[in-house]
Scaffold this active site. Structure first.
Site, short mmCIF file in Angstrom:
data_model
loop_
_atom_site.label_atom_id
_atom_site.label_comp_id
_atom_site.label_asym_id
_atom_site.label_seq_id
_atom_site.Cartn_x
_atom_site.Cartn_y
_atom_site.Cartn_z
N LYS A 33 0.82 -1.22 0.00
CA LYS A 33 0.00 0.00 0.00
C LYS A 33 0.85 1.26 0.00
O LYS A 33 0.48 2.26 -0.61
CB LYS A 33 -0.98 0.01 1.18
CG LYS A 33 -2.10 -1.00 0.99
CD LYS A 33 -3.37 -0.64 1.74
CE LYS A 33 -4.47 -1.65 1.47
NZ LYS A 33 -5.42 -1.77 2.58
N LYS A 72 -6.93 -9.72 -8.97
CA LYS A 72 -8.12 -10.49 -8.75
C LYS A 72 -9.34 -9.64 -9.04
O LYS A 72 -9.17 -8.48 -9.44
CB LYS A 72 -8.14 -10.99 -7.30
CG LYS A 72 -8.07 -9.83 -6.30
CD LYS A 72 -7.84 -10.37 -4.87
CE LYS A 72 -8.02 -9.29 -3.85
NZ LYS A 72 -7.90 -9.81 -2.47
N LYS A 123 -13.26 -4.09 -7.06
CA LYS A 123 -14.03 -2.92 -7.42
C LYS A 123 -13.11 -1.81 -7.94
O LYS A 123 -13.42 -1.13 -8.91
CB LYS A 123 -14.77 -2.44 -6.18
CG LYS A 123 -15.96 -1.58 -6.48
CD LYS A 123 -16.76 -1.38 -5.20
CE LYS A 123 -18.05 -0.68 -5.49
NZ LYS A 123 -18.98 -0.76 -4.37
#
Ligand code: TRP
Length: 329
Positions: A111, A191, A194
């Site tokens: 991240k 994967k 959204k």
């Protein structure tokens, strides 16, 4: 009976990947365990978001969880920020968490790389808050995907360090890894998510047309370029969805048809579309009823927070005593 705890970030409406990779399993776990499910909105602060959208994201997600079968009469379902003991215990845990341990967390490294302009302390602390989520309820089992195993192992280490330094309060939790399908996105990339925009939102199952619009373009076996080519179901993401939602008979039909080029990808997808609409019919109806009456979600979240707080406060009383803090006699 063992206690299961899991959390999910309030990303709004769920998609097929969330369902097959987590929530479907949660629904089943309710039959066997005392289950606690938490929408972790404080965790969501670690990334940029629009405050105007947060409340809706939470409501949409809770509506989905209820419609999919999370049963608030059997399980505890609540919103993290309504139970302030989570952040309170997180602070206590900070003092038995190694800085070096947090630096090693792969999710933190990933991240930090994707949001270099916003490497905040919350992002660094994320796994400590997660440990507090779990241990506040003394949960032993944590159903998560492989990507979260490192965090659960850290939570176990935190529990051990707390118990060693201040006395036994917490059990040692462990990840509960179930063999769940690994769904790729509609674009074939790992994967389904959204943020990548390669997902099938559960709202697509409300009608044939929107679903077909998404399925039609779904990447299949990349080697099967033409209708005449023979395919390999085992490397096909659409077959992964069939395996999760269709009957044995469908699977045999697809296997035979695909490997001999007897059927095309369109035929296979049409069969899948039918099964999906069937599988999610009850969900679609329940969701419509829940959305029609906003007091349903409101009541679930209020009752859930009240129950969760009672449990959380009991643990915090024990924690305060072990820490040796002053309290009125
Ligand atoms: N970190 C988890 C995820 O990204 C969400 C989460 C927060 C969680 N707290 C938790 C999962 C506690 C399990 C237990 O998916």
């Amino acid at each position: 009976m063992k206690t299961v705890f899991s959390g999910i970030q309030p990303s709004g409406e769920l998609h097929l990947g969330n369902y097959l990779g987590a929530v479907r399993n949660w629904v089943r776990l309710q039959d066997e365990y005392r289950c606690i499910f938490c929408v972790v909105d404080y965790h969501a602060l670690t990334q940029d978001y629009d405050p105007k959208e947060m409340a809706k994201r939470v409501c949409d997600m809770v509506a989905d969880l209820l419609a999919l079968g999370i049963d608030p009469d059997r399980s505890l379902l609540f919103l993290q920020s309504m139970v302030p003991e989570h952040t309170e215990l997180c602070w206590v845990f900070n003092n038995v968490t190694g800085h070096g341990d947090l630096e090693r967390m792969t999710q933190f490294k990933d991240k930090s790389a994707t949001q270099p302009e916003n490497v905040n302390v919350g992002l660094f602390e994320y796994p400590v808050l997660q440990a507090a989520d779990i241990l506040l309820y003394k949960a032993q089992l944590v159903p998560v995907g492989q990507d979260q195993v490192q965090h659960i192992e850290l939570a176990r280490r935190i529990a051990r360090s707390f118990n060693h330094r201040w006395g036994k309060v917490f059990p040692e939790c462990e990840p509960m890894l179930t063999n769940l399908p690994k769904l790729l996105g509609l674009d074939g990339k790992a994967k389904m998510s959204k943020s990548l925009g390669n997902h099938i939102p559960l709202s697509a199952f409300a009608a044939e047309k929107p679903l077909w619009k998404l399925l039609r373009g779904a990447v299949t076996d990349p080697q099967r370029v033409n209708r005449e080519d023979k395919g390999d179901p085992d490397v096909c993401n659409v077959f992964t969805m069939h395996k999760a939602l269709s009957t044995e008979e469908d699977l045999a039909w697809v296997r035979e048809g695909c490997t001999t080029a007897g059927i095309g990808c369109v035929d296979c997808k049409q069969r899948l579309s039918g099964r999906m609409l069937e599988h999610f019919r009850a969900y679609v109806e329940r969701r419509a009823a829940i959305v029609a009456d906003p007091s349903i979600v409101q009541k679930v979240l209020e009752a859930g927070a009240a129950k969760a707080r009672a449990l959380a406060q009991r643990t915090m009383t024990e924690v305060h005593a072990k820490l040796g803090l002053w309290r009125s006699p």
